[in-house]
Design a protein around this motif. Sequence first.
Motif, PDB file in Angstrom:
ATOM      1  N   ASP A  43       0.870  -1.175   0.000  1.00  0.00           N
ATOM      2  CA  ASP A  43       0.000   0.000   0.000  1.00  0.00           C
ATOM      3  C   ASP A  43       0.914   1.234   0.000  1.00  0.00           C
ATOM      4  O   ASP A  43       1.597   1.482   0.992  1.00  0.00           O
ATOM      5  CB  ASP A  43      -0.888  -0.016   1.250  1.00  0.00           C
ATOM      6  N   PRO A  44       1.010   2.000  -1.117  1.00  0.00           N
ATOM      7  CA  PRO A  44       0.318   1.848  -2.396  1.00  0.00           C
ATOM      8  C   PRO A  44       0.725   0.556  -3.102  1.00  0.00           C
ATOM      9  O   PRO A  44       1.797   0.016  -2.874  1.00  0.00           O
ATOM     10  CB  PRO A  44       0.754   3.066  -3.201  1.00  0.00           C
ATOM     11  N   LEU A  59       4.288  -2.672   3.435  1.00  0.00           N
ATOM     12  CA  LEU A  59       4.565  -3.882   2.672  1.00  0.00           C
ATOM     13  C   LEU A  59       4.105  -5.094   3.464  1.00  0.00           C
ATOM     14  O   LEU A  59       4.374  -5.197   4.674  1.00  0.00           O
ATOM     15  CB  LEU A  59       6.064  -4.016   2.367  1.00  0.00           C
ATOM     16  N   TYR A  60       3.411  -6.002   2.793  1.00  0.00           N
ATOM     17  CA  TYR A  60       2.928  -7.232   3.404  1.00  0.00           C
ATOM     18  C   TYR A  60       3.677  -8.410   2.791  1.00  0.00           C
ATOM     19  O   TYR A  60       3.727  -8.549   1.572  1.00  0.00           O
ATOM     20  CB  TYR A  60       1.424  -7.403   3.168  1.00  0.00           C
ATOM     21  N   ILE A  94       4.513  -7.693   8.340  1.00  0.00           N
ATOM     22  CA  ILE A  94       4.123  -6.349   7.916  1.00  0.00           C
ATOM     23  C   ILE A  94       5.258  -5.376   8.226  1.00  0.00           C
ATOM     24  O   ILE A  94       5.753  -5.335   9.355  1.00  0.00           O
ATOM     25  CB  ILE A  94       2.830  -5.888   8.619  1.00  0.00           C
ATOM     26  N   VAL A  95       5.652  -4.592   7.225  1.00  0.00           N
ATOM     27  CA  VAL A  95       6.711  -3.594   7.395  1.00  0.00           C
ATOM     28  C   VAL A  95       6.168  -2.244   6.921  1.00  0.00           C
ATOM     29  O   VAL A  95       5.603  -2.149   5.824  1.00  0.00           O
ATOM     30  CB  VAL A  95       7.975  -3.962   6.591  1.00  0.00           C
ATOM     31  N   GLU A 112      12.615  -0.147  -3.561  1.00  0.00           N
ATOM     32  CA  GLU A 112      13.589  -1.241  -3.532  1.00  0.00           C
ATOM     33  C   GLU A 112      13.552  -1.852  -2.136  1.00  0.00           C
ATOM     34  O   GLU A 112      13.696  -1.136  -1.145  1.00  0.00           O
ATOM     35  CB  GLU A 112      15.002  -0.733  -3.839  1.00  0.00           C
ATOM     36  N   TRP A 113      13.345  -3.163  -2.060  1.00  0.00           N
ATOM     37  CA  TRP A 113      13.260  -3.799  -0.739  1.00  0.00           C
ATOM     38  C   TRP A 113      14.174  -5.021  -0.654  1.00  0.00           C
ATOM     39  O   TRP A 113      14.399  -5.729  -1.626  1.00  0.00           O
ATOM     40  CB  TRP A 113      11.829  -4.194  -0.408  1.00  0.00           C
TER      41      TRP A 113
END
Length: 678
Positions: A43-44, A59-60, A94-95, A112-113
């Motif tokens: 999300d987004p 981020l999930y 969840i982050v 970028e993750w």
Amino acid sequence: MTDSDRHTRSNATLLIVILIVGSVLLTSLVTPVAAHAYLSESDPANGEHVDPLPDELTLYFSGDGVVNADITLENPDGEVVSEESEIDPDDTQIVRVPIDDAAGDDGMYTVEWEVLADDGHTTAGSFFFAVGDEPLDRDAVLEAYEEDETDETIPAIEAGAKALLLVGVVGLLGIPAVAMLAVRPAFARADAAARSSVDERIGRLLAGAAGLTLVGAVVLGLTRSTALGPLSLETISQFVETPLGEAWIVQVTLAAVLAGLVTAAARGPLVKRAVHVVVFGGALAVAGTIAWTSHSATAIDQLEGAVVDFVHLLGAGLWAGGLVVLALVVVPVVRNAESDDRADLLARTIGRFSILAFVGVTLVVASGFVLASWHVPTADGLTGTIYGLTLVAKLVLAALALGLGGLSRFVLLPRLAADQGPETADGLRPASTDGGTERSSRDRSVSTVVRSIRLEVALLVVVVVLSGVLTSAPTAAVASGDDLVESTIEYEYDDHLVELSAFPATEETAGDALVLEADEPIVFKVAFLEDGGEAVASDQPVRLLASSDDGTEFEVELEETDDGTYAVVQPLADEGRWEFRITGAPDGSYVSEWIDAEVVPADEHDHDTHADADGGGHDDHAAGHDTHAKDHADHGGPEEATAFQTLLQFGAVVTVVGGVVAITLESLRLRGGRFDRE
């Protein structure tokens, strides 16, 4: 029957009951999982248009929880506008990433993750979204898709360290168990020199296993800590503060204590039985730390996954670790024994070991079926991924080892027993009276058994090493997902060939229709080609008009690219049938072609497929945030098993039933003392 024999058989029976109950429990633990941590939604969302820029990025992840997250958000100018990532303390999948208040320019934003998961492995990727009405950049989208594909690379140092650790733990589990329940009772009537040699060799073997365990544990933890940065005291300090690092400290401490204990036992007059009991208990604890951070434990229910991996390790210890004792302790001592005693000693030892081997094999195979049903949900995963191919190699070698074990137990052991001849009243074998013929037959039988045992040990050592490779690779449940493909439809129009390509697509084509996923940013490419295949420029803007059966319509103008084609990035909101119309004027000749498409639901486990194809504002997306969170929570739950998983689960049940029967029969043979009299 001596008191020692009765005590040994009583202990063996108790162990059998415990392990049979454990193996039965395996059949109820059959939830599909995916290991490592992979982005499931954000999300987004990927490809979404938002306005204004939100205050934070969420981020999930699916599969494992997240231990450490390094996530950056770059604005259209390439500047980092994100702050430090925050892992949700109540749900480590969840982050959240706060976004700088000053960052609000319209355009394409790239995320970028890279995360370190509970199982000690890192995964990385990227996705993008747009602020305002700015179109998504085709090259950036293609690059993001390329980076987001599953990386099946296996880190060599980590895999090697894990293999050392597993070999050591398997030894520490099997050596003391087989020494107490099989070897010492079998050598109870041997001479003092033979018993002393057995103790000395077992001590050296335990020391080697403890050393491998300690070295493997230390190197594995240090390697995993580098996911947080270059190896340094600061990096190690940060690593030990994570749950994974805490488990590593416990693991290294236990390994060090065990190494010190076996070293002291080799130098001092410690009670051998007490040392073996303590070593076996310590090895169980080390195995527990390995299982607690395994793929299965971190990707599903912590306890269930850990139990199955723990049982798998225990079974491997009783089977493979026990065989190491036969190969490196019993065989050398037997070779140095009197010729008339060799077959007797070997037959007694194998007879007592066989019941532990049956228990170990049952646990390994049953738990292996369960693990395979979790991590290889379809048969394609066995041949289409590194994990699957490694698993196939492991299964083939394990099957060969199992065949050799069956040969030793059901063919060679009876032959040894037959060659021994009857016992006299005092329990001793009569000397050979045929001038050496009988002795020669016994020696040949002993040599055959020895070769079989050594080959079986070699195969199982390789199997354990491959297990270390498996635990360092992404499972087939993740890596065997649908590949990203480009689908192309061609039409001849006057003197030109019109091509419409779409990427990514779920398959090449379905008849004369494209097959695409809903809500996925899709790169559409149009090419006008001459007979020679050269691209032809259009004298008018190239447009893509689209309409769905549900009434959704849009019209976009494609941008000319360096290779002479025309492209645009456009998601499709509605599932079902769509019609695309391409218009252009290659060489001044007007072209208008209609192309069908089938838009299918996005796979809920694909990486971040929840895009807002309508281009709605962020407020609308935020209103549905609770729904996304619920969907994310549901992703971790059980799914309907595939036919292949059902087959594997059935295999686990059959293995347990067959194993219980075999173990019971073998236990009755041991109670009746038939191994001593055959």
